[in-house]
Design a protein around this motif. Structure first.
Motif, mmCIF file in Angstrom:
data_model
loop_
_atom_site.group_PDB
_atom_site.id
_atom_site.type_symbol
_atom_site.label_atom_id
_atom_site.label_comp_id
_atom_site.label_asym_id
_atom_site.label_seq_id
_atom_site.Cartn_x
_atom_site.Cartn_y
_atom_site.Cartn_z
ATOM 1 N N PHE A 137 0.806 -1.222 0.000
ATOM 2 C CA PHE A 137 0.000 0.000 0.000
ATOM 3 C C PHE A 137 0.839 1.273 0.000
ATOM 4 C CE2 PHE A 137 -4.183 -1.889 1.873
ATOM 5 C CZ PHE A 137 -4.395 -2.536 0.671
ATOM 6 N N TRP A 138 2.109 1.157 0.440
ATOM 7 C CA TRP A 138 2.920 2.388 0.450
ATOM 8 C C TRP A 138 3.165 2.908 -0.968
ATOM 9 C CZ3 TRP A 138 7.577 3.084 -1.981
ATOM 10 C CH2 TRP A 138 8.301 1.943 -2.357
ATOM 11 N N TYR A 139 3.028 2.021 -1.956
ATOM 12 C CA TYR A 139 3.182 2.470 -3.347
ATOM 13 C C TYR A 139 2.070 3.442 -3.766
ATOM 14 C CZ TYR A 139 6.950 -0.771 -4.497
ATOM 15 O OH TYR A 139 8.148 -1.421 -4.568
ATOM 16 N N SER A 140 0.984 3.495 -2.977
ATOM 17 C CA SER A 140 -0.106 4.429 -3.311
ATOM 18 C C SER A 140 0.370 5.874 -3.249
ATOM 19 C CB SER A 140 -1.293 4.225 -2.369
ATOM 20 O OG SER A 140 -0.935 4.516 -1.026
ATOM 21 N N LEU A 141 1.405 6.154 -2.449
ATOM 22 C CA LEU A 141 1.900 7.535 -2.330
ATOM 23 C C LEU A 141 2.597 8.005 -3.612
ATOM 24 C CD1 LEU A 141 3.217 7.492 1.348
ATOM 25 C CD2 LEU A 141 0.987 8.234 0.493
ATOM 26 N N PRO A 142 3.612 7.266 -4.140
ATOM 27 C CA PRO A 142 4.201 7.714 -5.414
ATOM 28 C C PRO A 142 3.206 7.663 -6.585
ATOM 29 C CG PRO A 142 5.127 5.592 -4.742
ATOM 30 C CD PRO A 142 4.360 6.123 -3.579
ATOM 31 N N ILE A 143 2.272 6.699 -6.542
ATOM 32 C CA ILE A 143 1.249 6.635 -7.594
ATOM 33 C C ILE A 143 0.384 7.887 -7.545
ATOM 34 C CG2 ILE A 143 -0.872 5.448 -8.307
ATOM 35 C CD1 ILE A 143 0.545 2.818 -7.482
ATOM 36 N N ALA A 144 0.049 8.334 -6.327
ATOM 37 C CA ALA A 144 -0.754 9.552 -6.168
ATOM 38 C C ALA A 144 -0.010 10.766 -6.710
ATOM 39 C CB ALA A 144 -1.117 9.759 -4.700
ATOM 40 N N ILE A 145 1.313 10.805 -6.499
ATOM 41 C CA ILE A 145 2.115 11.919 -7.040
ATOM 42 C C ILE A 145 2.042 11.923 -8.564
ATOM 43 C CG2 ILE A 145 4.473 12.800 -7.295
ATOM 44 C CD1 ILE A 145 4.992 11.750 -4.426
ATOM 45 N N GLY A 146 2.094 10.717 -9.174
ATOM 46 C CA GLY A 146 1.952 10.618 -10.629
ATOM 47 C C GLY A 146 0.600 11.120 -11.102
ATOM 48 N N VAL A 147 -0.458 10.783 -10.359
ATOM 49 C CA VAL A 147 -1.813 11.253 -10.704
ATOM 50 C C VAL A 147 -1.880 12.776 -10.620
ATOM 51 C CG1 VAL A 147 -4.243 11.231 -10.012
ATOM 52 C CG2 VAL A 147 -2.932 9.096 -10.026
ATOM 53 N N LEU A 148 -1.227 13.360 -9.600
ATOM 54 C CA LEU A 148 -1.226 14.815 -9.439
ATOM 55 C C LEU A 148 -0.456 15.502 -10.575
ATOM 56 C CD1 LEU A 148 -0.668 15.172 -5.578
ATOM 57 C CD2 LEU A 148 -2.802 15.424 -6.866
ATOM 58 N N ILE A 149 0.609 14.869 -11.064
ATOM 59 C CA ILE A 149 1.348 15.427 -12.217
ATOM 60 C C ILE A 149 0.442 15.443 -13.440
ATOM 61 C CG2 ILE A 149 3.252 14.994 -13.826
ATOM 62 C CD1 ILE A 149 4.825 13.864 -11.396
ATOM 63 N N LEU A 150 -0.285 14.333 -13.653
ATOM 64 C CA LEU A 150 -1.219 14.278 -14.782
ATOM 65 C C LEU A 150 -2.325 15.316 -14.616
ATOM 66 C CD1 LEU A 150 -2.424 13.062 -17.335
ATOM 67 C CD2 LEU A 150 -3.446 11.249 -15.931
ATOM 68 N N LEU A 151 -2.821 15.465 -13.395
ATOM 69 C CA LEU A 151 -3.863 16.463 -13.125
ATOM 70 C C LEU A 151 -3.364 17.866 -13.481
ATOM 71 C CD1 LEU A 151 -6.544 17.467 -11.876
ATOM 72 C CD2 LEU A 151 -5.392 17.463 -9.648
ATOM 73 N N THR A 152 -2.137 18.182 -13.081
ATOM 74 C CA THR A 152 -1.563 19.505 -13.382
ATOM 75 C C THR A 152 -1.489 19.736 -14.888
ATOM 76 O OG1 THR A 152 -0.223 19.378 -11.369
ATOM 77 C CG2 THR A 152 0.429 21.013 -13.009
ATOM 78 N N ALA A 153 -1.012 18.715 -15.622
ATOM 79 C CA ALA A 153 -0.913 18.844 -17.075
ATOM 80 C C ALA A 153 -2.287 19.041 -17.702
ATOM 81 C CB ALA A 153 -0.235 17.601 -17.661
ATOM 82 N N LEU A 154 -3.290 18.302 -17.219
ATOM 83 C CA LEU A 154 -4.643 18.413 -17.782
ATOM 84 C C LEU A 154 -5.272 19.768 -17.476
ATOM 85 C CD1 LEU A 154 -6.099 14.858 -17.034
ATOM 86 C CD2 LEU A 154 -5.472 15.799 -19.259
ATOM 87 N N ILE A 155 -5.101 20.236 -16.239
ATOM 88 C CA ILE A 155 -5.681 21.535 -15.855
ATOM 89 C C ILE A 155 -5.074 22.658 -16.700
ATOM 90 C CG2 ILE A 155 -5.813 23.248 -14.006
ATOM 91 C CD1 ILE A 155 -7.760 21.009 -13.574
ATOM 92 N N LEU A 156 -3.745 22.675 -16.822
ATOM 93 C CA LEU A 156 -3.087 23.717 -17.618
ATOM 94 C C LEU A 156 -3.480 23.620 -19.084
ATOM 95 C CD1 LEU A 156 0.496 23.675 -16.029
ATOM 96 C CD2 LEU A 156 -1.321 25.374 -15.683
ATOM 97 N N SER A 157 -3.619 22.386 -19.570
ATOM 98 C CA SER A 157 -3.990 22.185 -20.969
ATOM 99 C C SER A 157 -5.412 22.657 -21.238
ATOM 100 C CB SER A 157 -3.853 20.713 -21.336
ATOM 101 O OG SER A 157 -4.276 20.516 -22.660
#
Length: 608
Positions: free
Chosen positions: A60-80
């Motif tokens: 379950f600790w892998y959920s933290l880096p996975i969440a960071i990846g989701v937030l990077i995608l979110l940032t790219a989508l919001i700016l786009s």
């Protein structure tokens, strides 16, 4: 009665001049257009854990880096999508961007995906909300489907009342949910740092896990990215904003992105720290709330607001679906009825179709959210990928000031969206394969509708110097059922048109009755020729239809037109109609599709 019920449910009709009053300010727009994205916080983190638990709870600790990846995608989508709002200020989102930059086919793929996705938005949101409700009250679990359908009918009715009115009501639950989750996250983090929460519930970050693989992590990342569904809705709904619409839409988008990032990362962190294990009967948010507060008022407050926003997240679909449908209808790819505004100035046909389609999905999938989420997510990541790719080509082609940074943002979004899309197909093919079936069918239907409208336009167009065929005269055929004032009224109308060829047609089932009627007719209307047709099978339609065809064939040789005048009486009260055979309506329906035969109904209104 129907009109009274409609007024009660929907409200009084609004004038067209009141359209400006139906526009949304940023506060209301954030509530109804962000509810889908914000509500996905309730199931997005859970989807990550469902994948990781296939290895072990220690993963379950892998959920933290996975969440960071989701937030990077979110940032790219919001700016786009912020760039899309200013580049295409009239709305349309992924459909318009893909159509103008990649081509019509790609636009239709994006548009078709989003139409289906908004239907899934309603079905998934309401199903997830029902799950949250039954988590708090397990005795209701067996009634999930009925509860979900009732919620869909409620939201459909609310949206038919107009954008502003629905936003005024729905804003409160959305902001209460945001408040509730901030309280939950705040108290949870306080408990952790103050030592009130046990520290041995989770495996430490970096713990080696046997069986973990890059493929599994990408699968978990794709599943967690379902929390980003609904991000594109604001770019589709720009016309719903008050002026200046693009500026207000962009600010609303940024606010939504900020809230989504904070709530998503907070829930993922608490789920990891508390060692929450996903369950079929209890949601992750429910377990976090119970761990933080116990089963007290705050627990039920969080569960209640979560259930509400999950249900009301469907409103994002109700706002964006009709506007996307308008864009497709303007391009003649779907029926024009989607362009028609209803009594409350909303696109009511789109709202009704969306509600009915989502109810059908809920029934088919029996309200089981986990079966709908992968299909729902892949349906939105296809338009994500296409819209980002379209914007990349736009910047390369136009090269405006600062285009390189914009190009990098869109390229990042396109690549990550493509990876997520591919992971859904690779890891959840059994659940997302319908996309490969319905998308080609939808595009085929789009083109058939377009072809129909083009054929209609071609046939309606008046071509210069093309002579019209002359009409030499008219043959009037009047079906009669007896000697009555209704028939007399119709015959007088036929005579008033100046035609000297009036044929009264009587269909008989009995030879003696036929002779008696002919004798009465000669005395009553000696100047109107009566044609009697005998029906061996007690059918009025077939003998009458055959007679009309014979007359039409002979009349067309002399450039004569055939007109069938149907006598029809109208009862004083509407319910009286069920006491009569409605032969006039049946004859009209039977003859209506005969080429070059005119059907005229002459009503006779009863006074009592």
């Amino acid at each position: 009665m129907v009109s009274s019920i409609k007024r009660f449910l929907i409200g009084r009709p609004l004038k067209s001049t009141e359209l400006g009053e139906q526009k949304l300010n940023k506060t209301k727009a954030l509530a109804i257009l962000s509810s889908d994205a914000l509500s996905s916080v309730a199931y997005g983190p859970e989807q990550i854990l469902i994948v990781l638990i296939t290895v072990s709870t220690a993963a379950f600790w892998y959920s933290l880096p996975i969440a960071i990846g989701v937030l990077i995608l979110l940032t790219a989508l919001i700016l786009s999508y912020r760039q899309i709002i200013f580049a295409y200020p009239h709305g349309g989102g992924a459909y318009v961007v893909s159509k103008e930059n990649l081509g019509v086919n790609y636009g239709l793929i994006a548009g078709g995906s989003l139409l289906v996705d908004y239907i899934l938005t309603v079905a998934v949101s309401v199903s997830a909300g029902t799950d949250a409700l039954t988590s708090a009250f397990p005795t209701l679990h067996e009634h999930n489907v009925i509860i979900a359908i009732v919620f869909v009918l409620f939201i459909t009715t609310l949206n038919l009342r107009g954008v502003t009115e629905s936003a005024s009501i729905l804003a409160y639950p959305v902001y209460l949910f945001v408040l509730a989750l901030f309280v939950l996250i705040g108290v949870g983090i306080y408990n952790i740092f103050s030592g009130h929460a046990p520290a041995n519930l989770h495996s430490p970050v970096g713990t080696p896990i046997a069986g973990i693989s890059l493929f599994l992590l990408l699968k978990a990342f794709a599943s967690g990215s379902s929390a980003l569904t609904g991000v594109e809705a604001i770019s589709n709904a720009i016309p719903n904003f008050k002026d200046p619409a693009p500026n207000n839409a962009a600010k609303t988008l940024m606010a939504m992105g900020g809230l989504l990032a904070l709530l998503f990362s907070g829930i993922v962190f608490l789920a990891y720290y508390y060692g929450i294990t996903p369950s079929e009967t209890v949601t992750v948010v429910s377990q976090i709330a119970e761990e933080t507060f116990g089963r007290n008022f705050m627990y039920f407050f969080i569960q209640g607001t979560t259930a509400l926003i999950l249900i009301l997240a469907a409103n994002t679909g109700y706002t964006a679906f009709p506007l996307l449908a308008v864009n497709l209808a303007n391009d003649k790819f779907i029926p024009r009825m989607f362009k028609v505004r209803g009594d409350r100035l909303g696109y009511s046909n789109g709202i009704i179709v969306l509600g009915l389609a989502s109810i059908l999905l809920i029934i088919v999938f029996k309200g089981q959210t986990e079966h709908l989420i992968p299909l729902y997510a892949v349906g939105v990541f296809i338009p994500f990928t296409l819209s980002q790719s379209g914007m990349m080509l736009k910047w390369i082609r136009e090269k405006p000031n600062g285009w390189i940074s914009k190009f990098i943002i869109n390229t990042t979004g396109a690549l990550i969206s493509l990876i997520v899309t591919m992971m859904f197909f690779l890891t959840k093919f059994a659940q997302v394969w319908p996309v490969l079936v319905f998308l080609p069918i939808i595009i085929f239907v789009f083109y058939r509708i377009k072809k129909h409208y083009e054929a209609v336009g071609e046939q309606l167009r008046i071509i210069a110097n093309e002579p019209a065929l002359p009409i030499e005269g008219n043959v009037m055929i009047v079906p009669v059922a007896g000697i009555t004032q209704v028939v007399e009224n119709s015959l007088n109308y036929a005579k008033s048109l100046g035609s000297d060829q009036i044929l009264a047609v009587y269909v008989s089932f009995d030879r003696e009755d036929e002779k008696k009627f002919e004798e009465k007719w000669k005395k009553w209307q000696p100047d109107v020729r009566l044609v009697t047709l005998h029906s061996h099978y007690r059918s009025i339609m077939h003998p009458l239809g055959k007679f009309v065809d014979i007359v039409h064939h002979k009349a067309s040789e002399s450039n004569y037109r055939v007109t069938v005048i149907i006598p029809q009486f109208i009862p004083k009260k509407g319910w009286h109609n069920i006491l009569h055979n409605q032969s006039g309506l049946l004859i009209k329906a039977f003859l209506l599709y005969r080429k070059d035969v005119i059907i005229t109904t002459v009503p006779y209104h009863f006074k009592k």
